[in-house]
Design a protein around this motif. Structure first.
Motif, PDB file in Angstrom:
ATOM      1  N   SER A   1     -10.730  -8.568   6.462  1.00 47.60           N
ATOM      2  CA  SER A   1     -11.102  -8.736   5.154  1.00 47.60           C
ATOM      3  C   SER A   1     -11.557  -7.647   4.435  1.00 47.60           C
ATOM      4  N   ARG A   2     -12.364  -6.612   4.981  1.00 50.57           N
ATOM      5  CA  ARG A   2     -12.949  -5.680   4.334  1.00 50.57           C
ATOM      6  C   ARG A   2     -11.814  -4.665   3.711  1.00 50.57           C
ATOM      7  N   LEU A   3     -10.597  -4.906   4.131  1.00 50.32           N
ATOM      8  CA  LEU A   3      -9.531  -3.854   3.660  1.00 50.32           C
ATOM      9  C   LEU A   3      -8.972  -4.491   2.409  1.00 50.32           C
ATOM     10  N   TYR A   4      -9.223  -5.584   1.970  1.00 50.44           N
ATOM     11  CA  TYR A   4      -8.675  -6.308   0.684  1.00 50.44           C
ATOM     12  C   TYR A   4      -9.387  -5.694  -0.511  1.00 50.44           C
ATOM     13  N   GLY A   5     -10.670  -5.005  -0.497  1.00 55.60           N
ATOM     14  CA  GLY A   5     -11.239  -4.509  -1.636  1.00 55.60           C
ATOM     15  C   GLY A   5     -10.866  -3.180  -1.637  1.00 55.60           C
ATOM     16  N   LEU A   6     -10.112  -2.507  -0.868  1.00 52.11           N
ATOM     17  CA  LEU A   6      -9.821  -1.017  -0.829  1.00 52.11           C
ATOM     18  C   LEU A   6      -8.662  -0.707  -1.511  1.00 52.11           C
ATOM     19  N   TYR A   7      -7.649  -1.842  -1.730  1.00 53.53           N
ATOM     20  CA  TYR A   7      -6.421  -1.559  -2.346  1.00 53.53           C
ATOM     21  C   TYR A   7      -6.158  -2.482  -3.439  1.00 53.53           C
ATOM     22  N   ASN A   8      -5.291  -2.087  -4.196  1.00 51.83           N
ATOM     23  CA  ASN A   8      -4.708  -3.126  -5.291  1.00 51.83           C
ATOM     24  C   ASN A   8      -3.597  -3.883  -4.839  1.00 51.83           C
ATOM     25  N   LYS A   9      -3.182  -3.788  -3.804  1.00 51.15           N
ATOM     26  CA  LYS A   9      -2.199  -4.689  -3.097  1.00 51.15           C
ATOM     27  C   LYS A   9      -0.833  -4.391  -3.746  1.00 51.15           C
ATOM     28  N   GLU A  10      -0.609  -3.192  -4.132  1.00 51.53           N
ATOM     29  CA  GLU A  10       0.816  -2.638  -4.542  1.00 51.53           C
ATOM     30  C   GLU A  10       1.627  -2.157  -3.351  1.00 51.53           C
ATOM     31  N   ALA A  11       2.717  -1.979  -3.388  1.00 54.39           N
ATOM     32  CA  ALA A  11       3.565  -1.429  -2.389  1.00 54.39           C
ATOM     33  C   ALA A  11       3.334  -0.166  -2.006  1.00 54.39           C
ATOM     34  N   VAL A  12       2.869   0.879  -2.943  1.00 55.24           N
ATOM     35  CA  VAL A  12       2.454   2.050  -2.394  1.00 55.24           C
ATOM     36  C   VAL A  12       1.261   1.976  -1.556  1.00 55.24           C
ATOM     37  N   ASP A  13       0.272   1.132  -1.805  1.00 54.60           N
ATOM     38  CA  ASP A  13      -0.871   0.865  -1.025  1.00 54.60           C
ATOM     39  C   ASP A  13      -0.702   0.636   0.358  1.00 54.60           C
ATOM     40  N   PHE A  14       0.184  -0.573   0.592  1.00 52.93           N
ATOM     41  CA  PHE A  14       0.771  -0.627   2.100  1.00 52.93           C
ATOM     42  C   PHE A  14       1.382   0.546   2.570  1.00 52.93           C
ATOM     43  N   PHE A  15       2.200   1.228   1.804  1.00 55.89           N
ATOM     44  CA  PHE A  15       2.787   2.571   2.448  1.00 55.89           C
ATOM     45  C   PHE A  15       1.389   3.259   3.052  1.00 55.89           C
ATOM     46  N   ARG A  16       0.361   3.561   2.146  1.00 55.34           N
ATOM     47  CA  ARG A  16      -0.534   4.410   2.667  1.00 55.34           C
ATOM     48  C   ARG A  16      -1.582   3.927   3.621  1.00 55.34           C
ATOM     49  N   LEU A  17      -1.638   2.501   3.755  1.00 52.64           N
ATOM     50  CA  LEU A  17      -2.247   1.791   4.859  1.00 52.64           C
ATOM     51  C   LEU A  17      -2.014   2.318   6.047  1.00 52.64           C
ATOM     52  N   PHE A  18      -0.605   2.486   6.521  1.00 53.72           N
ATOM     53  CA  PHE A  18       0.024   2.789   7.720  1.00 53.72           C
ATOM     54  C   PHE A  18       0.043   4.406   7.883  1.00 53.72           C
ATOM     55  N   VAL A  19       0.746   4.884   6.553  1.00 60.20           N
ATOM     56  CA  VAL A  19       0.861   6.460   6.676  1.00 60.20           C
ATOM     57  C   VAL A  19      -0.060   7.154   5.867  1.00 60.20           C
ATOM     58  N   ASN A  20      -1.377   7.165   6.663  1.00 59.54           N
ATOM     59  CA  ASN A  20      -2.584   7.604   6.071  1.00 59.54           C
ATOM     60  C   ASN A  20      -2.719   8.803   6.038  1.00 59.54           C
ATOM     61  N   ASN A  21      -4.083   9.682   5.371  1.00 58.12           N
ATOM     62  CA  ASN A  21      -3.805  10.902   5.348  1.00 58.12           C
ATOM     63  C   ASN A  21      -3.994  11.833   6.557  1.00 58.12           C
ATOM     64  N   ASP A  22      -4.322  11.152   7.672  1.00 55.74           N
ATOM     65  CA  ASP A  22      -4.414  11.861   8.988  1.00 55.74           C
ATOM     66  C   ASP A  22      -2.957  12.168   9.224  1.00 55.74           C
ATOM     67  N   ILE A  23      -1.841  11.232   9.025  1.00 55.53           N
ATOM     68  CA  ILE A  23      -0.882  11.452   9.458  1.00 55.53           C
ATOM     69  C   ILE A  23      -0.004  12.743   8.309  1.00 55.53           C
ATOM     70  N   LEU A  24      -0.334  12.551   7.003  1.00 53.84           N
ATOM     71  CA  LEU A  24       0.000  13.378   6.274  1.00 53.84           C
ATOM     72  C   LEU A  24      -0.391  14.746   6.356  1.00 53.84           C
ATOM     73  N   ASP A  25      -1.729  15.133   6.932  1.00 49.76           N
ATOM     74  CA  ASP A  25      -2.184  16.071   7.094  1.00 49.76           C
ATOM     75  C   ASP A  25      -1.676  16.878   8.310  1.00 49.76           C
ATOM     76  N   LEU A  26      -1.277  15.989   9.459  1.00 47.76           N
ATOM     77  CA  LEU A  26      -0.490  16.427  10.782  1.00 47.76           C
ATOM     78  C   LEU A  26       0.893  17.073   9.922  1.00 47.76           C
ATOM     79  N   ILE A  27       1.555  16.323   9.254  1.00 47.89           N
ATOM     80  CA  ILE A  27       2.851  16.751   8.890  1.00 47.89           C
ATOM     81  C   ILE A  27       2.768  18.119   8.153  1.00 47.89           C
ATOM     82  N   VAL A  28       1.638  18.018   7.050  1.00 48.34           N
ATOM     83  CA  VAL A  28       1.583  19.496   6.605  1.00 48.34           C
ATOM     84  C   VAL A  28       1.525  20.477   7.374  1.00 48.34           C
ATOM     85  N   LEU A  29       0.365  20.460   8.344  1.00 46.47           N
ATOM     86  CA  LEU A  29      -0.101  21.628   9.087  1.00 46.47           C
ATOM     87  C   LEU A  29       1.210  21.822  10.008  1.00 46.47           C
TER      88      LEU A  29
END
Length: 344
Positions: A110-138
């Motif tokens: 339930s704590r994750l409900y307050g972190l996002y606005n429940k849009e499609a891009v927010d659910f995408f960022r929930l799984f493809v988070n910053n750690d994954i993006l940083d790995l791809i960039v590196l």
């Protein structure tokens, strides 16, 4: 007399000798009166042959079997009938190791409900988070720098490479997903100015930059070579598994099954399954929760070198490693039914 007849005669003599020894053992010890070698039975030992036989074993009833204590294992107490052979009875389940499911906070956190606005891009960022993006960039920047050093053509497109960042990689992944939903005849068609191809990609990224990013896209360092067939994707797969498990806690019932991702390219562990809609592809073993949520997965790369463990047993042990001894119920088909799995 031929050799076959001699061998047959010898076997017949051995068989008669064996039968005579068994009859002597059943008749009991002989008493000699000193005058004759013939055995004279007396009135006291008239039933000597019967007394020498061992007493018959008592056949255990189902009632006696059910009175076994919880600490005693029924499998270690062989049940033998009067004929000396084993008999099987329905298991009463008293020797089984049981766990009660006590997880009260199962489900989506339930704590994750307050972190996002429940849009499609927010659910995408929930799984493809910053750690994954940083790995791809590196890894993408690292591979591009390696290609710049190896490329000797002064006017090649890679010589104009500029390092990418997190926002650009996120745009790249979004464009790839959008291309799958809106297919065009060719890659160049997405940047054509003709009115028959209405799109907004030219205002987001240029065609040359998109093609260079797609060519340099990497998820692991090529200098660290191993025997793993998934060495190009292993870091990305591990981070995806972590992101799938982070927002949800499994409930009591979980399921393991396989699926096939369509793929017809050149790959050593590409599978062919005739009864699937897409017959060629990459086989995945998935641990799913209620409503079809994929909690964990494993890519099948062929049989492992460990011959003592079968593929179904290894799949169940790897996917259920974090959920064992917690009272959960695993639902599978008959492919995963083995002795090793039942011992979990």
């Amino acid at each position: 007399m031929s050799a076959y007849e001699k061998n047959e005669e010898r076997l017949r003599a051995l068989w008669q000798e064996l039968m005579s020894d068994e009859e002597n053992e059943k008749s009991g010890p002989l008493e000699n009166n000193g005058t004759s070698d013939e055995y004279q039975p007396s009135s006291n030992d008239s039933d000597s042959s019967e007394s020498c036989e061992p007493p018959p074993r008592k056949k255990q009833t189902r009632k006696e079997i059910g009175e076994v204590s919880l600490s005693e294992n029924i499998a270690n107490r062989p049940i033998i009938n009067e004929r000396g052979s084993y008999e099987w009875y329905p298991a009463d389940g008293k020797a089984l190791k049981t766990f009660s499911f006590t997880e009260e906070s199962s489900g989506f956190q339930s704590r994750l409900y307050g972190l996002y606005n429940k849009e499609a891009v927010d659910f995408f960022r929930l799984f493809v988070n910053n750690d994954i993006l940083d790995l791809i960039v590196l890894e993408t920047n690292r591979y591009a720098s390696q290609c710049v050093q190896k490329d000797s053509l002064p006017h090649s497109r890679i010589q104009k490479w500029t390092p990418t960042d997190r926002d650009e990689i996120e745009k790249l992944l979004g464009i790839i997903i959008w291309m799958g939903l809106c297919p065009f005849p060719s890659m160049q068609s997405y940047w054509k100015k003709n009115t028959i191809y209405p799109n907004c990609l030219p205002s987001i990224i240029s065609r040359n930059r998109f093609q260079v990013l797609l060519k340099m896209l990497h998820f692991n360092n090529n200098e660290n070579l191993t025997e793993d067939r998934l060495q190009k994707l292993s870091p990305l797969i591990e981070k995806l598994r972590e992101s799938f498990q982070q927002p949800i806690i499994p409930s009591e019932y979980v399921c393991i099954d396989e699926t096939l991702v369509p793929f017809r390219g050149r790959l050593k562990f590409r599978q062919y399954i005739a009864n699937k809609r897409h017959k060629f592809g990459i086989k995945l073993f998935k641990l799913c929760l209620e409503y079809g949520y994929t909690y964990d997965f494993k890519v099948y790369c062929g049989k492992s070198k460990d011959e003592n463990v079968s593929v179904p047993s290894k799949v169940v042990m790897d996917l259920m490693e974090k959920l064992l001894d917690q009272g959960r119920t695993l639902c599978t088909d008959n492919y995963y039914k083995s002795v090793n799995v039942k011992r979990i």
